[in-house]
Design an enzyme around this catalytic site. Structure first.
Site, mmCIF file in Angstrom:
data_model
loop_
_atom_site.group_PDB
_atom_site.id
_atom_site.type_symbol
_atom_site.label_atom_id
_atom_site.label_comp_id
_atom_site.label_asym_id
_atom_site.label_seq_id
_atom_site.Cartn_x
_atom_site.Cartn_y
_atom_site.Cartn_z
ATOM 1 N N TYR A 128 0.827 -1.202 0.000
ATOM 2 C CA TYR A 128 0.000 0.000 0.000
ATOM 3 C C TYR A 128 0.859 1.249 0.000
ATOM 4 O O TYR A 128 2.072 1.202 0.256
ATOM 5 C CB TYR A 128 -0.950 0.009 1.199
ATOM 6 C CG TYR A 128 -0.314 0.380 2.524
ATOM 7 C CD1 TYR A 128 -0.503 1.647 3.064
ATOM 8 C CD2 TYR A 128 0.468 -0.532 3.234
ATOM 9 C CE1 TYR A 128 0.059 1.997 4.285
ATOM 10 C CE2 TYR A 128 1.036 -0.206 4.445
ATOM 11 C CZ TYR A 128 0.836 1.069 4.972
ATOM 12 O OH TYR A 128 1.401 1.402 6.174
ATOM 13 N N ARG A 165 7.992 3.987 -4.925
ATOM 14 C CA ARG A 165 8.125 3.004 -3.842
ATOM 15 C C ARG A 165 7.131 1.860 -4.020
ATOM 16 O O ARG A 165 7.443 0.705 -3.719
ATOM 17 C CB ARG A 165 7.942 3.670 -2.479
ATOM 18 C CG ARG A 165 8.203 2.705 -1.318
ATOM 19 C CD ARG A 165 8.223 3.398 0.017
ATOM 20 N NE ARG A 165 6.941 4.033 0.313
ATOM 21 C CZ ARG A 165 6.735 4.789 1.403
ATOM 22 N NH1 ARG A 165 7.715 5.005 2.269
ATOM 23 N NH2 ARG A 165 5.545 5.332 1.618
ATOM 24 N N ARG A 195 -8.199 -20.681 -1.269
ATOM 25 C CA ARG A 195 -7.067 -20.383 -0.393
ATOM 26 C C ARG A 195 -5.933 -21.352 -0.643
ATOM 27 O O ARG A 195 -6.137 -22.571 -0.652
ATOM 28 C CB ARG A 195 -7.513 -20.450 1.068
ATOM 29 C CG ARG A 195 -6.430 -20.108 2.088
ATOM 30 C CD ARG A 195 -6.993 -20.161 3.501
ATOM 31 N NE ARG A 195 -5.996 -19.789 4.503
ATOM 32 C CZ ARG A 195 -5.121 -20.636 5.050
ATOM 33 N NH1 ARG A 195 -5.141 -21.925 4.693
ATOM 34 N NH2 ARG A 195 -4.237 -20.218 5.953
ATOM 35 N N LYS A 244 6.581 -1.955 1.899
ATOM 36 C CA LYS A 244 5.405 -1.373 2.553
ATOM 37 C C LYS A 244 4.212 -2.304 2.367
ATOM 38 O O LYS A 244 3.341 -2.076 1.521
ATOM 39 C CB LYS A 244 5.125 0.024 1.996
ATOM 40 C CG LYS A 244 4.198 0.862 2.880
ATOM 41 C CD LYS A 244 4.145 2.296 2.389
ATOM 42 C CE LYS A 244 3.199 3.155 3.225
ATOM 43 N NZ LYS A 244 3.718 3.377 4.601
ATOM 44 N N GLU A 298 12.320 2.546 14.126
ATOM 45 C CA GLU A 298 11.403 3.588 13.658
ATOM 46 C C GLU A 298 10.166 3.581 14.532
ATOM 47 O O GLU A 298 10.025 2.764 15.439
ATOM 48 C CB GLU A 298 11.026 3.346 12.194
ATOM 49 C CG GLU A 298 10.427 1.986 11.921
ATOM 50 C CD GLU A 298 10.314 1.669 10.439
ATOM 51 O OE1 GLU A 298 10.410 2.596 9.609
ATOM 52 O OE2 GLU A 298 10.125 0.484 10.105
ATOM 53 N N LEU A 307 11.394 1.270 6.955
ATOM 54 C CA LEU A 307 10.752 1.685 5.722
ATOM 55 C C LEU A 307 11.526 2.848 5.115
ATOM 56 O O LEU A 307 11.968 3.744 5.817
ATOM 57 C CB LEU A 307 9.309 2.128 6.006
ATOM 58 C CG LEU A 307 8.496 2.519 4.779
ATOM 59 C CD1 LEU A 307 8.216 1.302 3.913
ATOM 60 C CD2 LEU A 307 7.191 3.183 5.195
#
Length: 287
Positions: free
Chosen positions: A33, A52, A101, A151, A183, A207
């Site tokens: 995301y 990114r 799945r 991310k 972070e 990140l």
């Protein structure tokens, strides 16, 4: 006004939007995301977020959606339809919904990525109370996986960290690995000592923040000294200033760590100046 969202090529009222129960983000956390800020109706650092996203997809061997080159147009259309002046655009890409799945990745020729975008209106985003008074953080162990540079939507532990901070009467948590700050739960972390800005260097441990890159560039252009290295939580408590950066917080002072005030417990001049520079320069380049 009903919010309009984007799902797999369609603009829809949010109450009509649907994603398969077999989507791999739902079942496996198999998605990435980005969050892009909107100020004065324009997108901040869009090119950095798109770059990114491309990297995250590549690192996970996830197919790039066909509409990748249209993302700017889609972002702008959502901002327009939802009349967002200040706020955020959330973008999520998953490996798709193969129809059942399975731990193994589906054949990319048979399963197309799922693409979802929505806006969040946040009036006054550039002038929040926290930006003026600063925030309080606690320290917690960093128990995330070792590819924090991607991310992904795997945000359970950062969410738990936010709740730990909330229960302690604080705003956020700084995560520690071997005694060193990695972070925050949703931001990059910095301290200032003797005029020097110190932040952890880029690696798989953190990140690669888009706001981080811009802020450090602006700091160097303003003749500020930047040192990219790890720092301990004790160093942070003894710092002259501390702050965070993120797409939604921009540059935000940290005034207390584990109950210890940072310096005199008020936002310092370096973080205040960096916030001014970042907002001024980013608005000039906004799209």
């Amino acid at each position: 006004m009903t919010r309009i969202v984007y799902v797999n090529g369609e603009y829809l009222p949010e109450n009509e939007a649907k994603v398969s129960i077999f989507d791999r983000a739902f079942l496996m956390g198999d998605g990435v995301y980005e969050v892009t800020s909107v100020l004065q109706g324009k997108l901040i650092d869009f090119d950095g977020h798109r770059a990114r996203l491309d990297r995250s997809l590549t690192e996970l061997d996830m197919p790039k959606p066909d509409i990748f080159d249209d993302l700017l147009e889609i972002h702008r259309e959502l901002v327009r339809r939802n009349e967002v002046v200040d706020g955020l655009v959330y973008l999520q890409v998953t490996r798709g919904a193969p129809g059942d799945r399975d731990f193994a990745f589906p054949d990319p020729d048979e399963t197309t990525p799922t693409v979802v975008l929505f806006t969040q209106s946040k009036p006054g985003l550039a002038d929040t109370p926290a930006s003026r008074t600063g925030i309080k953080v606690i320290s917690i162990d960093d128990l995330r996986w070792d590819r924090r540079d991607i991310k992904t939507v795997q945000l359970l532990y950062p969410s738990m960290g936010k709740m730990m901070a909330k229960k302690a009467g604080c705003d956020d948590a700084w995560m520690l690995q071997d005694g060193y700050v990695t972070e925050g739960t949703s931001n990059n972390a910095y301290i200032v000592k003797n005029g020097k800005i110190i932040t952890r260097k880029l690696s798989n441990d953190i990140l690669h923040g888009i706001t981080r890159a811009a802020v450090l560039r602006f700091a160097k252009e303003a003749q500020m000294t930047v040192e990219e290295r790890s720092f301990t939580i004790d160093e942070a408590k003894d710092a002259d200033e501390a702050f965070i950066t993120s797409a939604s917080a921009f540059v935000q002072p940290v005034v207390e760590i584990d109950g210890h005030p940072v310096s005199d417990g008020t936002p310092g001049p370096v973080s205040r100046r960096l916030r001014e520079i970042y907002l001024e320069e980013s608005l000039k380049a906004a799209v």
